[in-house]
Design a protein around this motif. Structure first.
Motif, PDB file in Angstrom:
ATOM      1  N   GLU A  54     -11.416  -9.859  -7.423  1.00 54.67           N
ATOM      2  CA  GLU A  54      -9.991  -9.846  -7.094  1.00 54.67           C
ATOM      3  C   GLU A  54      -9.403  -8.447  -7.281  1.00 54.67           C
ATOM      4  OE1 GLU A  54     -11.354 -12.038  -9.317  1.00 54.67           O
ATOM      5  OE2 GLU A  54     -11.347 -13.830  -8.046  1.00 54.67           O
ATOM      6  N   MET A  55      -9.837  -7.764  -8.334  1.00 56.65           N
ATOM      7  CA  MET A  55      -9.351  -6.408  -8.588  1.00 56.65           C
ATOM      8  C   MET A  55      -9.859  -5.449  -7.526  1.00 56.65           C
ATOM      9  SD  MET A  55      -9.629  -5.957 -12.651  1.00 56.65           S
ATOM     10  CE  MET A  55      -8.455  -6.703 -13.754  1.00 56.65           C
ATOM     11  N   ARG A  56     -11.081  -5.617  -7.097  1.00 55.50           N
ATOM     12  CA  ARG A  56     -11.625  -4.761  -6.040  1.00 55.50           C
ATOM     13  C   ARG A  56     -10.845  -4.968  -4.747  1.00 55.50           C
ATOM     14  NH1 ARG A  56     -18.101  -5.458  -7.030  1.00 55.50           N
ATOM     15  NH2 ARG A  56     -18.034  -4.707  -9.159  1.00 55.50           N
ATOM     16  N   ASP A  57     -10.537  -6.220  -4.450  1.00 54.62           N
ATOM     17  CA  ASP A  57      -9.758  -6.531  -3.259  1.00 54.62           C
ATOM     18  C   ASP A  57      -8.378  -5.893  -3.329  1.00 54.62           C
ATOM     19  OD1 ASP A  57      -9.450  -7.907  -0.755  1.00 54.62           O
ATOM     20  OD2 ASP A  57      -8.174  -9.347  -1.818  1.00 54.62           O
ATOM     21  N   LEU A  58      -7.760  -5.981  -4.481  1.00 56.84           N
ATOM     22  CA  LEU A  58      -6.443  -5.374  -4.666  1.00 56.84           C
ATOM     23  C   LEU A  58      -6.539  -3.850  -4.573  1.00 56.84           C
ATOM     24  CD1 LEU A  58      -3.468  -5.925  -5.220  1.00 56.84           C
ATOM     25  CD2 LEU A  58      -3.991  -5.953  -7.657  1.00 56.84           C
ATOM     26  N   ALA A  59      -7.595  -3.288  -5.111  1.00 61.77           N
ATOM     27  CA  ALA A  59      -7.795  -1.836  -5.013  1.00 61.77           C
ATOM     28  C   ALA A  59      -7.909  -1.405  -3.556  1.00 61.77           C
ATOM     29  CB  ALA A  59      -9.050  -1.428  -5.788  1.00 61.77           C
ATOM     30  N   ASN A  60      -8.617  -2.181  -2.766  1.00 64.53           N
ATOM     31  CA  ASN A  60      -8.710  -1.876  -1.337  1.00 64.53           C
ATOM     32  C   ASN A  60      -7.339  -1.941  -0.679  1.00 64.53           C
ATOM     33  OD1 ASN A  60     -11.424  -1.283  -0.912  1.00 64.53           O
ATOM     34  ND2 ASN A  60     -11.972  -3.441  -0.860  1.00 64.53           N
ATOM     35  N   ALA A  61      -6.552  -2.930  -1.053  1.00 69.42           N
ATOM     36  CA  ALA A  61      -5.212  -3.081  -0.471  1.00 69.42           C
ATOM     37  C   ALA A  61      -4.294  -1.931  -0.875  1.00 69.42           C
ATOM     38  CB  ALA A  61      -4.602  -4.411  -0.902  1.00 69.42           C
ATOM     39  N   LEU A  62      -4.428  -1.477  -2.101  1.00 72.77           N
ATOM     40  CA  LEU A  62      -3.573  -0.397  -2.594  1.00 72.77           C
ATOM     41  C   LEU A  62      -4.036   0.969  -2.106  1.00 72.77           C
ATOM     42  CD1 LEU A  62      -2.934  -1.616  -6.211  1.00 72.77           C
ATOM     43  CD2 LEU A  62      -1.218  -1.281  -4.432  1.00 72.77           C
ATOM     44  N   GLY A  63      -5.287   1.045  -1.697  1.00 70.63           N
ATOM     45  CA  GLY A  63      -5.789   2.315  -1.189  1.00 70.63           C
ATOM     46  C   GLY A  63      -5.876   3.378  -2.251  1.00 70.63           C
ATOM     47  N   SER A  64      -6.530   3.079  -3.364  1.00 78.08           N
ATOM     48  CA  SER A  64      -6.613   4.036  -4.463  1.00 78.08           C
ATOM     49  C   SER A  64      -8.055   4.400  -4.803  1.00 78.08           C
ATOM     50  CB  SER A  64      -5.911   3.482  -5.699  1.00 78.08           C
ATOM     51  OG  SER A  64      -6.428   2.214  -6.031  1.00 78.08           O
ATOM     52  N   PRO A  65      -8.837   4.929  -3.857  1.00 72.92           N
ATOM     53  CA  PRO A  65     -10.234   5.251  -4.150  1.00 72.92           C
ATOM     54  C   PRO A  65     -10.399   6.332  -5.199  1.00 72.92           C
ATOM     55  CG  PRO A  65      -9.608   6.175  -2.046  1.00 72.92           C
ATOM     56  CD  PRO A  65      -8.468   5.293  -2.510  1.00 72.92           C
ATOM     57  N   ARG A  66      -9.454   7.276  -5.278  1.00 72.36           N
ATOM     58  CA  ARG A  66      -9.539   8.355  -6.265  1.00 72.36           C
ATOM     59  C   ARG A  66      -9.619   7.781  -7.671  1.00 72.36           C
ATOM     60  NH1 ARG A  66      -4.734  10.201  -5.484  1.00 72.36           N
ATOM     61  NH2 ARG A  66      -3.832   9.208  -7.274  1.00 72.36           N
ATOM     62  N   ASP A  67      -8.815   6.769  -7.940  1.00 71.12           N
ATOM     63  CA  ASP A  67      -8.795   6.169  -9.260  1.00 71.12           C
ATOM     64  C   ASP A  67     -10.039   5.344  -9.525  1.00 71.12           C
ATOM     65  OD1 ASP A  67      -6.220   7.207  -9.712  1.00 71.12           O
ATOM     66  OD2 ASP A  67      -5.352   5.521  -8.629  1.00 71.12           O
ATOM     67  N   LEU A  68     -10.620   4.801  -8.477  1.00 73.75           N
ATOM     68  CA  LEU A  68     -11.755   3.919  -8.653  1.00 73.75           C
ATOM     69  C   LEU A  68     -13.073   4.673  -8.791  1.00 73.75           C
ATOM     70  CD1 LEU A  68     -10.715   1.192  -6.133  1.00 73.75           C
ATOM     71  CD2 LEU A  68     -10.586   1.114  -8.597  1.00 73.75           C
ATOM     72  N   GLU A  69     -13.075   5.966  -8.511  1.00 74.36           N
ATOM     73  CA  GLU A  69     -14.314   6.728  -8.634  1.00 74.36           C
ATOM     74  C   GLU A  69     -14.857   6.687 -10.048  1.00 74.36           C
ATOM     75  OE1 GLU A  69     -13.376  10.570  -7.141  1.00 74.36           O
ATOM     76  OE2 GLU A  69     -13.360   9.888  -5.068  1.00 74.36           O
ATOM     77  N   ARG A  70     -14.001   6.458 -11.028  1.00 71.70           N
ATOM     78  CA  ARG A  70     -14.440   6.382 -12.417  1.00 71.70           C
ATOM     79  C   ARG A  70     -15.116   5.063 -12.737  1.00 71.70           C
ATOM     80  NH1 ARG A  70      -8.900   8.107 -14.878  1.00 71.70           N
ATOM     81  NH2 ARG A  70      -8.250   7.791 -12.774  1.00 71.70           N
ATOM     82  N   PRO A  82       0.799  -1.238   0.000  1.00 72.66           N
ATOM     83  CA  PRO A  82       0.000   0.000   0.000  1.00 72.66           C
ATOM     84  C   PRO A  82       0.830   1.286   0.000  1.00 72.66           C
ATOM     85  CG  PRO A  82      -0.844  -1.537   1.616  1.00 72.66           C
ATOM     86  CD  PRO A  82       0.452  -2.103   1.120  1.00 72.66           C
ATOM     87  N   ASN A  83       2.086   1.189   0.361  1.00 73.17           N
ATOM     88  CA  ASN A  83       2.952   2.365   0.399  1.00 73.17           C
ATOM     89  C   ASN A  83       3.692   2.609  -0.910  1.00 73.17           C
ATOM     90  OD1 ASN A  83       2.438   2.945   3.178  1.00 73.17           O
ATOM     91  ND2 ASN A  83       3.623   1.121   3.646  1.00 73.17           N
ATOM     92  N   GLN A  84       3.410   1.822  -1.910  1.00 71.97           N
ATOM     93  CA  GLN A  84       4.146   1.905  -3.165  1.00 71.97           C
ATOM     94  C   GLN A  84       3.351   2.655  -4.232  1.00 71.97           C
ATOM     95  OE1 GLN A  84       7.327   1.041  -3.006  1.00 71.97           O
ATOM     96  NE2 GLN A  84       6.705   0.649  -0.896  1.00 71.97           N
ATOM     97  N   ARG A  85       3.731   3.866  -4.482  1.00 70.30           N
ATOM     98  CA  ARG A  85       3.068   4.699  -5.492  1.00 70.30           C
ATOM     99  C   ARG A  85       3.139   4.049  -6.879  1.00 70.30           C
ATOM    100  NH1 ARG A  85       1.032  10.105  -6.451  1.00 70.30           N
ATOM    101  NH2 ARG A  85       0.662   9.998  -8.673  1.00 70.30           N
ATOM    102  N   TYR A  86       4.275   3.451  -7.189  1.00 68.58           N
ATOM    103  CA  TYR A  86       4.456   2.822  -8.503  1.00 68.58           C
ATOM    104  C   TYR A  86       3.438   1.697  -8.714  1.00 68.58           C
ATOM    105  CZ  TYR A  86       7.074   1.001 -12.511  1.00 68.58           C
ATOM    106  OH  TYR A  86       7.468   0.583 -13.757  1.00 68.58           O
ATOM    107  N   ALA A  87       3.199   0.899  -7.695  1.00 69.80           N
ATOM    108  CA  ALA A  87       2.208  -0.174  -7.802  1.00 69.80           C
ATOM    109  C   ALA A  87       0.816   0.409  -8.044  1.00 69.80           C
ATOM    110  CB  ALA A  87       2.216  -1.035  -6.547  1.00 69.80           C
ATOM    111  N   ARG A  88       0.477   1.497  -7.326  1.00 65.89           N
ATOM    112  CA  ARG A  88      -0.826   2.151  -7.544  1.00 65.89           C
ATOM    113  C   ARG A  88      -0.936   2.697  -8.954  1.00 65.89           C
ATOM    114  NH1 ARG A  88      -0.134   3.930  -2.328  1.00 65.89           N
ATOM    115  NH2 ARG A  88       0.691   5.931  -2.993  1.00 65.89           N
ATOM    116  N   ASP A  89       0.145   3.277  -9.459  1.00 66.74           N
ATOM    117  CA  ASP A  89       0.126   3.813 -10.823  1.00 66.74           C
ATOM    118  C   ASP A  89      -0.105   2.712 -11.850  1.00 66.74           C
ATOM    119  OD1 ASP A  89       0.583   6.313  -9.758  1.00 66.74           O
ATOM    120  OD2 ASP A  89       2.712   6.365 -10.330  1.00 66.74           O
ATOM    121  N   ILE A  90       0.580   1.606 -11.687  1.00 63.36           N
ATOM    122  CA  ILE A  90       0.407   0.472 -12.608  1.00 63.36           C
ATOM    123  C   ILE A  90      -1.029  -0.028 -12.538  1.00 63.36           C
ATOM    124  CG2 ILE A  90       1.050  -1.933 -13.052  1.00 63.36           C
ATOM    125  CD1 ILE A  90       3.887  -1.160 -12.010  1.00 63.36           C
ATOM    126  N   PHE A  91      -1.524  -0.230 -11.326  1.00 65.21           N
ATOM    127  CA  PHE A  91      -2.884  -0.736 -11.165  1.00 65.21           C
ATOM    128  C   PHE A  91      -3.913   0.247 -11.702  1.00 65.21           C
ATOM    129  CE2 PHE A  91      -6.685  -1.774  -8.592  1.00 65.21           C
ATOM    130  CZ  PHE A  91      -6.884  -3.052  -9.087  1.00 65.21           C
TER     131      PHE A  91
END
Length: 81
Positions: A52-68, A30-39
Motif C-alpha cells: 500500500e505504501m509503495r502504491d501511494l509512493a507511486n501516486a505521490l511521485g517521490s522516487p528521490r525519497d524512496l531511493e533510501r 500528486p501536486n501537493q508538496r506537503y503530502a509528499r513531505d509528510i509521506f
C-alpha cells in the motif's frame, strides 16, 4: 489529519488518511508538496514499505525519497505515474 498522525508516529493512520485523499482526489494529490513531505517522513522511519505504501509512493511521485528504501531501487521504480 495526516500531519497530526505523522507527528504522533501513527504511520498506519497517516497512510490511511493519504490514501483516502488519493481516493477522493487522485489528480490533486500528486501536486501537493506537503503530502509528499509528510509521506517522506513516514518512509524514512521504515525499513521496508508495504504494498500500500509503495502504491501511494507511486501516486505521490517521490522516487528521490524512496531511493533510501532497499526494497525500492531505481530499477523497481514505476515510470507510470
Amino acid at each position: 489529519m495526516a500531519e497530526a498522525h505523522a507527528r504522533s508516529r501513527d504511520y498506519a493512520k497517516t497512510v490511511e488518511v493519504l490514501q483516502g485523499i488519493r481516493a477522493d482526489a487522485p489528480q490533486w494529490l500528486p501536486n501537493q508538496r506537503y503530502a509528499r513531505d509528510i509521506f517522506s517522513r513516514v518512509i524514512e522511519r521504515r525499513r521496508t514499505l508495504t504494498p500500500e505504501m509503495r502504491d501511494l509512493a507511486n501516486a505521490l511521485g517521490s522516487p528521490r525519497d524512496l531511493e533510501r528504501q532497499p526494497s525500492l531501487s531505481a530499477e523497481n521504480w514505476s515510470t507510470t505515474r
